[in-house]
Motif scaffolding. Structure first.
Motif, short mmCIF file in Angstrom:
data_model
loop_
_atom_site.label_atom_id
_atom_site.label_comp_id
_atom_site.label_asym_id
_atom_site.label_seq_id
_atom_site.Cartn_x
_atom_site.Cartn_y
_atom_site.Cartn_z
N UNK A 1 17.51 54.22 28.88
CA UNK A 1 18.24 54.50 30.16
C UNK A 1 18.44 56.13 30.31
N UNK A 2 17.39 56.67 29.72
CA UNK A 2 17.41 58.15 29.80
C UNK A 2 18.50 58.88 29.27
N UNK A 3 19.14 58.41 28.28
CA UNK A 3 20.21 58.98 27.40
C UNK A 3 21.59 58.77 28.11
N UNK A 4 21.73 58.26 29.36
CA UNK A 4 23.11 57.76 29.78
C UNK A 4 23.49 56.56 29.11
N UNK A 5 24.55 56.37 28.42
CA UNK A 5 25.06 55.15 27.90
C UNK A 5 25.65 54.21 29.12
N UNK A 6 25.04 53.25 29.21
CA UNK A 6 25.41 52.01 30.23
C UNK A 6 25.83 50.85 29.71
N UNK A 7 26.84 50.44 30.17
CA UNK A 7 27.50 49.25 29.85
C UNK A 7 27.77 48.35 30.75
N UNK A 8 27.72 46.97 30.39
CA UNK A 8 27.97 46.01 31.70
C UNK A 8 28.97 44.83 31.20
N UNK A 9 29.87 44.49 32.19
CA UNK A 9 30.97 43.86 31.80
C UNK A 9 31.40 42.87 32.83
N UNK A 10 31.82 41.72 32.34
CA UNK A 10 32.57 40.60 33.23
C UNK A 10 33.84 40.46 32.65
N UNK A 11 34.84 40.89 33.69
CA UNK A 11 36.27 40.90 33.38
C UNK A 11 36.71 39.48 33.69
N UNK A 12 37.71 39.06 32.57
CA UNK A 12 38.22 37.69 32.96
C UNK A 12 39.23 37.60 34.11
N UNK A 13 39.97 38.63 34.29
CA UNK A 13 40.88 39.00 35.38
C UNK A 13 41.17 40.68 35.68
N UNK A 14 41.46 40.84 36.77
CA UNK A 14 41.63 42.00 37.10
C UNK A 14 42.58 42.88 36.29
N UNK A 15 42.52 44.08 36.01
CA UNK A 15 43.62 44.99 35.37
C UNK A 15 44.73 45.33 36.07
N UNK A 16 45.90 45.42 35.87
CA UNK A 16 46.88 46.00 36.61
C UNK A 16 46.73 47.57 36.93
N UNK A 17 47.18 47.56 38.23
CA UNK A 17 46.89 48.89 38.83
C UNK A 17 47.81 50.02 38.30
N UNK A 18 47.56 51.52 38.17
CA UNK A 18 48.38 52.53 37.98
C UNK A 18 49.41 52.57 38.93
N UNK A 19 50.62 52.97 38.62
CA UNK A 19 51.67 53.22 39.37
C UNK A 19 51.87 54.64 39.89
N UNK A 20 51.95 54.78 41.27
CA UNK A 20 51.96 56.24 41.71
C UNK A 20 53.41 56.82 41.27
N UNK A 21 53.34 57.98 40.65
CA UNK A 21 54.43 58.75 40.25
C UNK A 21 55.14 59.88 41.16
N UNK A 22 54.27 60.26 42.07
CA UNK A 22 54.75 60.89 43.22
C UNK A 22 53.82 60.86 44.54
N UNK A 23 53.98 61.40 45.60
CA UNK A 23 53.33 61.56 46.81
C UNK A 23 52.00 62.30 46.68
N UNK A 24 51.23 62.05 47.55
CA UNK A 24 49.80 62.88 47.61
C UNK A 24 48.93 62.64 46.08
N UNK A 25 48.91 61.18 45.89
CA UNK A 25 48.15 60.82 44.51
C UNK A 25 46.67 60.80 44.95
N UNK B 1 25.31 46.20 26.49
CA UNK B 1 25.18 47.62 26.26
C UNK B 1 23.52 47.75 26.55
N UNK B 2 22.97 48.31 27.61
CA UNK B 2 21.47 48.64 27.34
C UNK B 2 21.27 49.58 26.43
N UNK B 3 20.10 49.94 25.84
CA UNK B 3 19.74 50.68 24.56
C UNK B 3 19.68 52.09 25.52
N UNK B 4 20.35 53.15 24.76
CA UNK B 4 20.50 54.29 25.36
C UNK B 4 19.02 55.06 25.45
N UNK B 5 18.10 54.84 24.60
CA UNK B 5 16.77 55.51 24.78
C UNK B 5 16.12 54.80 26.04
#
Length: 284
Positions: free
Chosen positions: A130-154, A124-128
């Protein structure tokens, strides 16, 4: 160095109500749910990023910190996290740019429904810095599962995240020169103010300067302001939301040629929200 926007975090006092609201807005089911470390988390993973809902849970430093932010700022957008392929290299760059990154941490999460485990490394960068916006940086080991659509027009993906600033040159230097995002547009308009679009993967980080309109933005601090989501058929999505009792505007022509948009007035946990039907590409 930055490969894309990994996720945005929304802090809530009532995560159950927030989950229902975004299930309705997205027509998607949560992809991940986890409680631990002083927080309850619900994740919706779309085609190009993740929305993380978070609320305090139990006692401890993290729960106290979330409650303090909620007491000071209320519910809404709290932070954004960029994806990188090499967190060690990203950390070195942030340090060289005087963004004062925290030490890289190893993090693990277990899904409450399936027991599956995700792990990642983050800083995480220091918030002071980055002009007050909390900025994180991440290296993900593997992709997350996608959300499943519950109905059309998602909702299918994020289109852009909006950051409001009173110092556009400072914000441009942060997101462009220092973080290395590609500035795709820098335009001023008498009604909209100054708009700067930075490409981040296949979505946009939009920095907006609206003189005289953003009275809650000071000279030292920017603010995470709003979100825009893509839909394939905006008329069908509007009909679905209206039938679910969500207050939405009429469909109108977007600022970008060929796009159609609508504004969502409620059911977003207080976050200004726009739905966008992208311009149709012509096959040659």
């Amino acid at each position: 160095m930055i490969a894309g926007l990994d996720h945005v975090v929304v802090l809530l006092g009532d995560i159950k109500a927030g989950t229902i609201a975004y299930q309705t807005l997205f027509a998607l089911a949560p992809a991940w749910q986890n409680t631990g470390d002083g927080a309850e988390r619900v994740l919706f993973t779309l085609d190009n990023m993740t929305l993380e809902l978070m609320s305090p849970s139990g006692d401890g430093a993290t729960a106290d910190r979330i409650r303090a932010v909620l007491a000071e700022q209320g519910e809404g957008l709290a932070s954004i996290c960029f994806r990188t392929a090499d967190i060690a290299k990203m950390h070195r760059r942030l340090d060289r740019l005087a963004l004062k990154p925290e030490p890289v941490a190893e993090v693990e999460s277990r899904d409450a429904a399936t027991g599956a485990i995700l792990s990642w490394r983050r800083t995480r960068a220091a918030t002071e810095a980055t002009r007050g916006v909390r900025l994180f940086f991440l290296e993900l080991a593997k992709e997350r599962p996608l959300s499943v659509r519950t109905t059309a027009a998602s909702v299918t993906a994020m289109d852009h995240v909006v950051i409001s600033t009173s110092e556009p040159e400072c914000a441009a230097a942060l997101y462009g020169a220092r973080l290395g995002l590609d500035m795709a547009l820098d335009r001023s308009h008498p009604d909209w103010g100054r708009l700067m679009f930075f490409r981040c993967g296949d979505l946009i980080v939009e920095v907006v300067h609206r003189p005289g309109k953003d009275t809650d933005v000071d000279n030292r601090h920017d603010k995470l302001w709003g979100l825009s989501w893509r839909v394939a058929n905006i008329d069908a999505t509007r009909a679905r939301l209206v039938s679910a009792g969500v207050d939405v505007s009429e469909v109108r022509t977007g600022r970008k040629p060929g796009t159609r948009v609508l504004t969502v007035h409620n059911g977003t946990c207080g976050i200004p929200t726009l739905l966008v039907e992208p311009a149709q590409r012509t096959a040659f």
